[in-house]
Design a protein around this motif. Structure first.
Motif, PDB file in Angstrom:
ATOM      1  N   UNK A 111      68.963  90.156  46.966  1.00 50.88           N
ATOM      2  CA  UNK A 111      68.920  90.610  48.357  1.00 50.88           C
ATOM      3  C   UNK A 111      70.173  90.174  49.112  1.00 50.88           C
ATOM      4  N   UNK A 112      70.711  89.003  48.786  1.00 48.90           N
ATOM      5  CA  UNK A 112      71.948  88.538  49.404  1.00 48.90           C
ATOM      6  C   UNK A 112      73.151  89.070  48.621  1.00 48.90           C
ATOM      7  N   UNK A 113      74.254  89.227  49.312  1.00 51.42           N
ATOM      8  CA  UNK A 113      75.488  89.673  48.654  1.00 51.42           C
ATOM      9  C   UNK A 113      76.493  88.527  48.581  1.00 51.42           C
ATOM     10  N   UNK A 114      76.921  88.225  47.368  1.00 52.59           N
ATOM     11  CA  UNK A 114      77.961  87.237  47.119  1.00 52.59           C
ATOM     12  C   UNK A 114      79.262  87.991  46.894  1.00 52.59           C
ATOM     13  N   UNK A 115      80.323  87.571  47.542  1.00 54.54           N
ATOM     14  CA  UNK A 115      81.592  88.276  47.379  1.00 54.54           C
ATOM     15  C   UNK A 115      82.182  88.068  45.986  1.00 54.54           C
ATOM     16  N   UNK A 116      82.139  86.819  45.515  1.00 49.08           N
ATOM     17  CA  UNK A 116      82.779  86.492  44.246  1.00 49.08           C
ATOM     18  C   UNK A 116      81.757  86.241  43.140  1.00 49.08           C
ATOM     19  N   UNK A 117      82.070  86.731  41.957  1.00 52.56           N
ATOM     20  CA  UNK A 117      81.200  86.547  40.796  1.00 52.56           C
ATOM     21  C   UNK A 117      80.991  85.070  40.494  1.00 52.56           C
ATOM     22  N   UNK A 118      82.038  84.266  40.583  1.00 54.39           N
ATOM     23  CA  UNK A 118      81.916  82.848  40.274  1.00 54.39           C
ATOM     24  C   UNK A 118      80.913  82.166  41.206  1.00 54.39           C
ATOM     25  N   UNK A 119      80.966  82.473  42.484  1.00 52.48           N
ATOM     26  CA  UNK A 119      80.024  81.876  43.436  1.00 52.48           C
ATOM     27  C   UNK A 119      78.591  82.298  43.113  1.00 52.48           C
ATOM     28  N   UNK A 120      78.430  83.547  42.724  1.00 51.85           N
ATOM     29  CA  UNK A 120      77.115  84.080  42.359  1.00 51.85           C
ATOM     30  C   UNK A 120      76.559  83.343  41.142  1.00 51.85           C
ATOM     31  N   UNK A 121      77.371  83.232  40.110  1.00 51.52           N
ATOM     32  CA  UNK A 121      76.934  82.560  38.887  1.00 51.52           C
ATOM     33  C   UNK A 121      76.690  81.069  39.098  1.00 51.52           C
ATOM     34  N   UNK A 122      77.533  80.434  39.902  1.00 50.20           N
ATOM     35  CA  UNK A 122      77.380  79.002  40.139  1.00 50.20           C
ATOM     36  C   UNK A 122      76.126  78.700  40.942  1.00 50.20           C
ATOM     37  N   UNK A 123      75.784  79.556  41.882  1.00 47.39           N
ATOM     38  CA  UNK A 123      74.555  79.366  42.653  1.00 47.39           C
ATOM     39  C   UNK A 123      73.334  79.482  41.743  1.00 47.39           C
ATOM     40  N   UNK A 124      73.376  80.400  40.789  1.00 45.82           N
ATOM     41  CA  UNK A 124      72.282  80.528  39.820  1.00 45.82           C
ATOM     42  C   UNK A 124      72.206  79.291  38.932  1.00 45.82           C
ATOM     43  N   UNK A 125      73.365  78.824  38.478  1.00 43.44           N
ATOM     44  CA  UNK A 125      73.393  77.647  37.609  1.00 43.44           C
ATOM     45  C   UNK A 125      72.797  76.437  38.318  1.00 43.44           C
ATOM     46  N   UNK A 126      73.163  76.251  39.569  1.00 45.22           N
ATOM     47  CA  UNK A 126      72.631  75.127  40.346  1.00 45.22           C
ATOM     48  C   UNK A 126      71.108  75.214  40.454  1.00 45.22           C
ATOM     49  N   UNK A 127      70.598  76.393  40.743  1.00 47.53           N
ATOM     50  CA  UNK A 127      69.153  76.582  40.836  1.00 47.53           C
ATOM     51  C   UNK A 127      68.474  76.319  39.494  1.00 47.53           C
ATOM     52  N   UNK A 128      69.026  76.875  38.427  1.00 44.50           N
ATOM     53  CA  UNK A 128      68.398  76.750  37.115  1.00 44.50           C
ATOM     54  C   UNK A 128      68.361  75.303  36.629  1.00 44.50           C
ATOM     55  N   UNK A 129      69.423  74.562  36.860  1.00 45.47           N
ATOM     56  CA  UNK A 129      69.425  73.146  36.484  1.00 45.47           C
ATOM     57  C   UNK A 129      68.360  72.388  37.269  1.00 45.47           C
ATOM     58  N   UNK A 130      68.187  72.753  38.527  1.00 50.29           N
ATOM     59  CA  UNK A 130      67.160  72.117  39.357  1.00 50.29           C
ATOM     60  C   UNK A 130      65.760  72.437  38.834  1.00 50.29           C
ATOM     61  N   UNK A 131      65.506  73.710  38.526  1.00 50.09           N
ATOM     62  CA  UNK A 131      64.184  74.114  38.049  1.00 50.09           C
ATOM     63  C   UNK A 131      63.873  73.512  36.682  1.00 50.09           C
TER      64      UNK A 131
END
Length: 203
Positions: A111-131
């Protein structure tokens, strides 16, 4: 001193990616200065469907330059790929044991738009490590590293065209395993939606 594990930035990385992180007790370095390579997991993930593995690909903005650092790659929103990806994920995992438990955590990425692919992937990585409750220091590379111990460098080895780097891919329950059999090394969300809090033990 434990050496760093050097990883590329992936879209919803596969299970083997997190197996490597979990089994490596040192810090994790994400490569951001490499020239963007085509047809890799940096923009691609694979989920489990009734017809087997399905690739979901994040479209990117293609510039005139051939060699662009990963950190400068922009996501293309000309087409509604977010809606299509989320519909595919919902269709694949709505009936899994833990989809509703994690649904809100992942919905924001569609639903949110990330401008850069790296920021998008890093936000997912941060969430996944937390979960997954995996506590690791994660840093971004300061420059492109050429000389590094190959045993801890995953930049070239983790590719869709190559055999999985996953060690001992023991089956776990998957929604469509009665139709497709067990499909190893899908996106980590396949493990998470099916196994929930037990996912870390699997790694």
């Amino acid at each position: 001193m434990t050496e760093q594990l050097l990883l590329p930035s992936f879209y919803l990385p596969n299970v083997s990616y997190f197996q490597a992180i979990y089994q490596h007790k040192g810090s994790i370095c994400i490569e951001q200065h490499e020239h963007f390579p085509k047809q890799t997991y940096r923009t691609r993930t694979r989920i489990g469907t009734a017809n087997g593995g399905l690739d979901l690909i994040v479209p990117i903005v293609h510039g005139k330059k051939m060699h662009v650092p990963v950190k400068d790659i922009r996501i293309n929103y000309d087409h509604p790929w977010q809606r299509l990806h989320w519909l595919s994920i919902e269709t694949a995992y709505r009936s899994s044991a833990y989809f509703e438990y994690y649904e809100d955590d992942f919905n924001r990425f569609y639903t949110e738009q990330f401008e850069f692919l790296l920021d998008y992937n890093m936000a997912q990585l941060e969430l996944l490590l937390k979960l997954l409750k995996i506590n690791r220091e994660v840093i971004l590379s300061e420059s492109f590293m050429k000389n590094i111990d190959a045993a801890i460098d995953w930049r070239k080895d983790a590719k869709p065209q190559k055999p999985s780097l996953m060690t001992d891919p023991n089956p776990y329950y998957q929604v469509f395993e009665d139709k497709t059999g067990f499909v190893p090394d899908l996106s980590i969300i396949d493990l998470l939606f099916n196994q929930g809090p037990q996912s870390r033990s699997y790694l």
